[in-house]
Design an enzyme around this catalytic site. Structure first.
Site, mmCIF file in Angstrom:
data_model
loop_
_atom_site.group_PDB
_atom_site.id
_atom_site.type_symbol
_atom_site.label_atom_id
_atom_site.label_comp_id
_atom_site.label_asym_id
_atom_site.label_seq_id
_atom_site.Cartn_x
_atom_site.Cartn_y
_atom_site.Cartn_z
ATOM 1 N N ARG A 1 -129.886 44.321 133.203
ATOM 2 C CA ARG A 1 -131.073 44.350 134.054
ATOM 3 C C ARG A 1 -131.257 42.939 134.611
ATOM 4 O O ARG A 1 -131.338 41.978 133.846
ATOM 5 C CB ARG A 1 -132.322 44.743 133.263
ATOM 6 C CG ARG A 1 -133.636 44.597 134.082
ATOM 7 C CD ARG A 1 -134.848 44.465 133.182
ATOM 8 N NE ARG A 1 -135.146 45.704 132.483
ATOM 9 C CZ ARG A 1 -135.802 45.769 131.328
ATOM 10 N NH1 ARG A 1 -136.198 44.659 130.728
ATOM 11 N NH2 ARG A 1 -136.042 46.938 130.755
ATOM 12 N N ASP B 1 -134.473 42.720 125.681
ATOM 13 C CA ASP B 1 -135.215 41.860 126.602
ATOM 14 C C ASP B 1 -134.800 40.408 126.411
ATOM 15 O O ASP B 1 -134.500 39.979 125.292
ATOM 16 C CB ASP B 1 -136.719 41.984 126.362
ATOM 17 C CG ASP B 1 -137.304 43.222 127.009
ATOM 18 O OD1 ASP B 1 -136.720 43.711 127.988
ATOM 19 O OD2 ASP B 1 -138.355 43.697 126.546
ATOM 20 N N ARG C 1 -148.839 36.860 131.439
ATOM 21 C CA ARG C 1 -147.580 36.563 132.122
ATOM 22 C C ARG C 1 -147.449 37.369 133.409
ATOM 23 O O ARG C 1 -146.931 36.888 134.404
ATOM 24 C CB ARG C 1 -146.389 36.811 131.193
ATOM 25 C CG ARG C 1 -146.212 35.739 130.132
ATOM 26 C CD ARG C 1 -144.798 35.715 129.586
ATOM 27 N NE ARG C 1 -144.427 36.989 129.007
ATOM 28 C CZ ARG C 1 -144.697 37.351 127.757
ATOM 29 N NH1 ARG C 1 -145.352 36.511 126.954
ATOM 30 N NH2 ARG C 1 -144.325 38.509 127.290
ATOM 31 N N ARG C 2 -147.932 38.611 133.400
ATOM 32 C CA ARG C 2 -147.882 39.404 134.633
ATOM 33 C C ARG C 2 -148.764 38.788 135.708
ATOM 34 O O ARG C 2 -148.407 38.745 136.880
ATOM 35 C CB ARG C 2 -148.333 40.844 134.358
ATOM 36 C CG ARG C 2 -147.473 41.639 133.413
ATOM 37 C CD ARG C 2 -146.100 41.988 133.948
ATOM 38 N NE ARG C 2 -145.131 40.901 133.919
ATOM 39 C CZ ARG C 2 -144.487 40.501 132.831
ATOM 40 N NH1 ARG C 2 -144.720 41.074 131.661
ATOM 41 N NH2 ARG C 2 -143.617 39.521 132.897
ATOM 42 N N GLY D 1 -137.771 36.597 135.992
ATOM 43 C CA GLY D 1 -138.155 35.818 134.818
ATOM 44 C C GLY D 1 -139.617 35.447 134.851
ATOM 45 O O GLY D 1 -140.154 35.066 135.898
ATOM 46 N N ALA D 2 -140.268 35.558 133.688
ATOM 47 C CA ALA D 2 -141.716 35.348 133.611
ATOM 48 C C ALA D 2 -142.109 34.162 132.746
ATOM 49 O O ALA D 2 -143.284 33.999 132.431
ATOM 50 C CB ALA D 2 -142.383 36.611 133.064
ATOM 51 N N GLU E 1 -147.078 35.732 137.169
ATOM 52 C CA GLU E 1 -146.015 36.044 138.116
ATOM 53 C C GLU E 1 -146.570 36.202 139.531
ATOM 54 O O GLU E 1 -145.948 35.808 140.512
ATOM 55 C CB GLU E 1 -145.321 37.348 137.716
ATOM 56 C CG GLU E 1 -144.389 37.213 136.551
ATOM 57 C CD GLU E 1 -143.777 38.544 136.160
ATOM 58 O OE1 GLU E 1 -142.678 38.537 135.622
ATOM 59 O OE2 GLU E 1 -144.402 39.602 136.401
ATOM 60 N N HIS F 1 -140.136 43.965 142.478
ATOM 61 C CA HIS F 1 -141.134 44.596 143.343
ATOM 62 C C HIS F 1 -141.075 43.998 144.752
ATOM 63 O O HIS F 1 -141.896 44.324 145.596
ATOM 64 C CB HIS F 1 -142.540 44.399 142.769
ATOM 65 C CG HIS F 1 -142.662 44.830 141.345
ATOM 66 N ND1 HIS F 1 -142.575 43.945 140.299
ATOM 67 C CD2 HIS F 1 -142.837 46.054 140.801
ATOM 68 C CE1 HIS F 1 -142.696 44.611 139.165
ATOM 69 N NE2 HIS F 1 -142.854 45.889 139.442
#
Length: 309
Positions: free
Chosen positions: A182, A130, A286-287, A186-187, A290, A225
């Site tokens: 991948r 990651d 963080r999600r 970016g978060a 975003e 997404h």
């Protein structure tokens, strides 16, 4: 402003200590995190596999500052790989170098992650490194290219972030190596000097990187997404004669599950990033940062489930 606030909150250990025992917060986390144990995570992977979806398991946690913690995390990853193999699941693992000792010393981090990669190679599996904040980009890519990739070309890859201005150069570097990448947006909250402040620029950089990886890269993971980007990836693949088995789409656990299944039904490959572990709070923040609309989405679903609807 909301995104900045959520990213600030993600770094506050005192708040985590308070909310980790709050039922509502744990319920929100369960949408994005597959429990706190290896067993719950593997059960989640099995359910995904039943739908034709592969997975990448991530034991949540970032920078550690004691060697014993880094080595313990490494041992846990060995166990995860053992148990994935024992259950014959379609899954690999994602690791953060700082969780494996990089901030203690580069040599320690390399030693521990090499053991994880060796175990993955034993099972013909794969380890994804990651990418963390921009402060670690050079260190991560240099470590990958010089100390991890040689001799393990089929078993380790990296992540690049389209929010960073440098990413197209990094894509070219990885393509020269024939390394698996991948690509994500970016978060992390980054300074404008190194990252695009506007979403439109991040998206344009993403599509440019994606095109190059699909044409010249080695089995890229298209982590998004964004339906517009997914449509563009399909269009570009058809235009350039790129077969569906030369790349895969990737999404986060609990996000757009309908879209995940739709992509599989259309004949494309899908891998879901499955985080688990006790350190779920920074990841959750963080999600939400975003896509702050996730707050209302999750809260509404939690209330509905609580009422039995």
């Amino acid at each position: 402003m909301l995104r900045t606030s959520l990213l600030f909150l993600s770094r506050q250990q005192g708040i985590f200590d308070f909310v980790k025992n709050v039922g509502f917060a744990r319920k929100m986390a369960s949408r994005f995190v597959a429990g706190e144990t290896v067993s719950t995570a593997l059960d989640a992977v099995a359910q995904l596999n039943d739908k034709g979806i592969s997975a990448s398991l991530d034991l949540l946690g970032e920078s550690v500052h004691r060697e014993v913690e880094a080595r313990d995390t490494g041992r846990q990853y060995l166990e995860i790989l053992d148990r994935i193999n024992a259950r014959k699941l379609n899954a690999n693992v994602s690791v953060k170098l700082t969780a494996l000792g990089q901030d203690i010393s580069d040599d320690l981090g390399v030693e521990i992650v090499r053991d994880v990669i060796a175990r993955a190679k034993q099972y013909d599996s794969f380890v994804r490194l990651d990418m963390e904040s921009s402060a670690y980009t050079d260190r991560t890519l240099d470590t990958f290219e010089q100390k991890l990739f040689p001799g393990h070309e089929n078993n380790v890859g990296v992540v690049l972030q389209s929010s960073l201005r440098r990413t197209l150069d990094d894509v070219a570097r990885c393509n020269r190596l024939s390394a698996r990448v991948r690509i994500c947006k970016g978060a992390y909250l980054e300074p404008p000097a190194v990252a695009f402040p506007d979403k439109a620029d991040v998206d344009r950089n993403y599509v440019a990187a994606m095109h190059t990886l699909m044409l010249e890269g080695r089995y890229p993971g298209i982590a998004t997404h964004d339906e517009n980007i997914i449509v563009e990836a399909k269009r570009f693949a058809k235009e350039k004669g790129i077969a569906p088995d030369r790349f895969e789409f990737q999404m986060l656990y609990g996000v757009r599950r309908d879209l995940q299944e739709q992509v599989v039904k259309e004949g494309y490959r899908m891998r879901v990033y499955v985080p688990f572990g006790s350190q779920w709070y920074p990841y959750l923040m963080r999600r939400l940062a975003e896509r702050p609309a996730n707050i209302a989405f999750m809260a509404g679903n939690i209330v509905k489930e609580s009422l039995g609807g």
